[in-house]
Design a protein around this motif. Structure first.
Motif: not given
Ligand code: HEM
Ligand code: HEM
Ligand code: HEM
Ligand code: HEM
Ligand SMILES: O=C1O[C@H]([C@@H](O)CO)C(O)=C1O
Lengths: 212, 212
Positions: A30-34, A36-38, A98-101
């Motif tokens: 995914g591309w949600d900052g979570g 799933a983006e990692f 992901f880290h920034n989120a």
């Protein structure tokens, strides 16, 4: 040739393993900052920076490419490397985002230091390669003199990327597995350890082919 | 020659760094089933399996050894490799003993898998080397035919050992640093990350010398 087929097979199995890992054992994509983006990070690194770079390195050695012109082969070698680089950049953006989120610090680990060094040296190698071997103005004696350097630096970057991936797997297994922990060897830990061995074997096959 | 001096320098600085780590930041050295026993593991691996193996690999290339007989050079090359192997074995015994004393499982990590593979392949390489290059009965054409295999497998084991060390540093920094954690980049984390880069540079220098 047999080594090339082996490398392709090991490479494909590695991609299947990393897909199984992120889709079945982890949170998918995914591309949600979570998480799933990692997960794009290991997936794109294995497909792009490891598999495609490895194929790019051995592509001059394939018998059925000997019919192609040298010029065409150079475009294929350079094109695969450019593609690998693009996937590596997206992959790094995914972790940073992901880290920034999640408010996790950036660039603290040995993994990230060696990894970022490889991501910076790689386009340097591409630009040098184009300047020396594609631009017609470069004299042949310069091309010949720089060939050992081009091959050494290319294989050094490739090897560093493999080592970086092994550190990455190690980190993620320690961070991601809590109960059962990595120490308790759950199926996910075995899967990713085997994936690490496959990546090491892929690296060994590419290095064997490129140094024959 | 300049590359050899550089490799020696980087190797020495690495040994100073690993000593600083275990003696100043960690619990020192001991053989008591505790953390001080574990610390022999990184120390002996860096001194033996990395530094001495690296020197053994490039020893044929040193100009001032060209006065020695070929036979003498083989003894030095083989002797350094045997010494490196002995230190590696003691180093592995130290972790197993530490794990057993603390009831931590053995052989669960990718680090331990790749590491043990190297520790097993290494004496195989030594025995093959002695059988092929020291026993007078082996015909010259066998020696010549196996040379590319000997060089490739030697450099592959050496590279795997470097990659194993980078995974080892990563694990130990995650396990050992709690508050402040690895993520918060305390001085110890920076020291060991730099040590990891030094080890990678040492590996790169040895590979450069050995492939000229
Ligand atoms: C093979 C090439 C790879 C390269 C060049 C690479 C590069 C990087 C970089 C530059 C970062 C820092 C991002 C930040 O600080 O925000 C990072 C983080 C991370 N990577 Fe990779 N990576 C690679 C492969 C992998 C693989 C296969 C995994 C396995 C899951 C992985 C796991 C991680 C983890 C867990 C982090 C976050 C913790 C940290 O910063 O060390 N990496 N990677
Ligand atoms: C980061 C990207 C690159 C890497 C990692 C890389 C790596 C390598 C390696 C390892 C070899 C030796 C292959 C073998 O002997 O089988 C090689 C050969 C070569 N590369 Fe690259 N390269 C890169 C980019 C480029 C670019 C952009 C060009 C420009 C056209 C280029 C031109 C060449 C040429 C002409 C050869 C010699 C082929 C031959 O005659 O055997 N490389 N490269
Ligand atoms: C360079 C060559 C190295 C090899 C061949 C190697 C090999 C091994 C082996 C076989 C084990 C398993 C022991 C057991 O399960 O009881 C192990 C464990 C361990 N090693 Fe290393 N090691 C090396 C370097 C290092 C370094 C430089 C460090 C840095 C501190 C390190 C940290 C660890 C840690 C933390 C463990 C325990 C966790 C685990 O089993 O993964 N190793 N090593
Ligand atoms: C695990 C231990 C060993 C490793 C990792 C290893 C590795 C290597 C490497 C990488 C080279 C190439 C060096 C260069 O070109 O600069 C080499 C050369 C050589 N090794 Fe080994 N080796 C090992 C054990 C042995 C043993 C026990 C012998 C028996 C005498 C031996 C005999 C030779 C010979 C004769 C050469 C060729 C030297 C020359 O004429 O250039 N090796 N070894
Ligand atoms: O442009 C080229 O440069 C190298 C060679 O000239 C250097 O060794 C090569 O194979 C080309 O096709």
């Amino acid at each position: 040739l047999i080594f090339f087929i082996l490398a392709l097979a090991v490479g494909f199995v590695s991609i299947v393993f990393v897909l199984t890992w992120v889709l079945y054992y982890r949170e998918g994509l995914g591309w949600d900052g979570g998480a799933a983006e990692f997960n794009w990070h290991p997936l794109l690194m294995v497909i792009g920076f490891i598999f495609l770079q490895g194929i790019a390195i051995v592509v001059y050695r394939l018998p059925w490419t000997w019919r192609c012109s040298k010029q065409m082969m150079k475009f294929i070698h350079a094109g695969l490397n450019v593609l690998a680089f693009i996937l590596a950049v997206i992959s790094v953006v995914a972790v940073f985002d992901f880290h920034n989120a999640k408010n996790i610090p950036n660039m603290y680990s040995l993994h990230s230091w060696v990894g970022l060094a490889a991501v910076i040296l790689y386009p340097t190698q591409i630009v040098m390669g184009i300047a020396v071997y594609l631009i017609p103005a470069t004299p042949v004696y310069v091309r010949a003199a720089l060939m050992p350097v081009h091959i050494y630096s290319g294989l050094f970057i490739f090897t560093s990327v493999i080592a970086t991936a092994l550190m990455g797997f190690t980190e993620k297994l320690i961070f991601g597995l809590k109960s059962p922990a990595y120490k308790e060897s759950p199926p996910e830990a075995i899967l990713v350890n085997v994936l690490g061995l496959l990546i090491a074997a892929f690296g060994g096959l590419v290095l064997w082919i490129a140094t024959r």
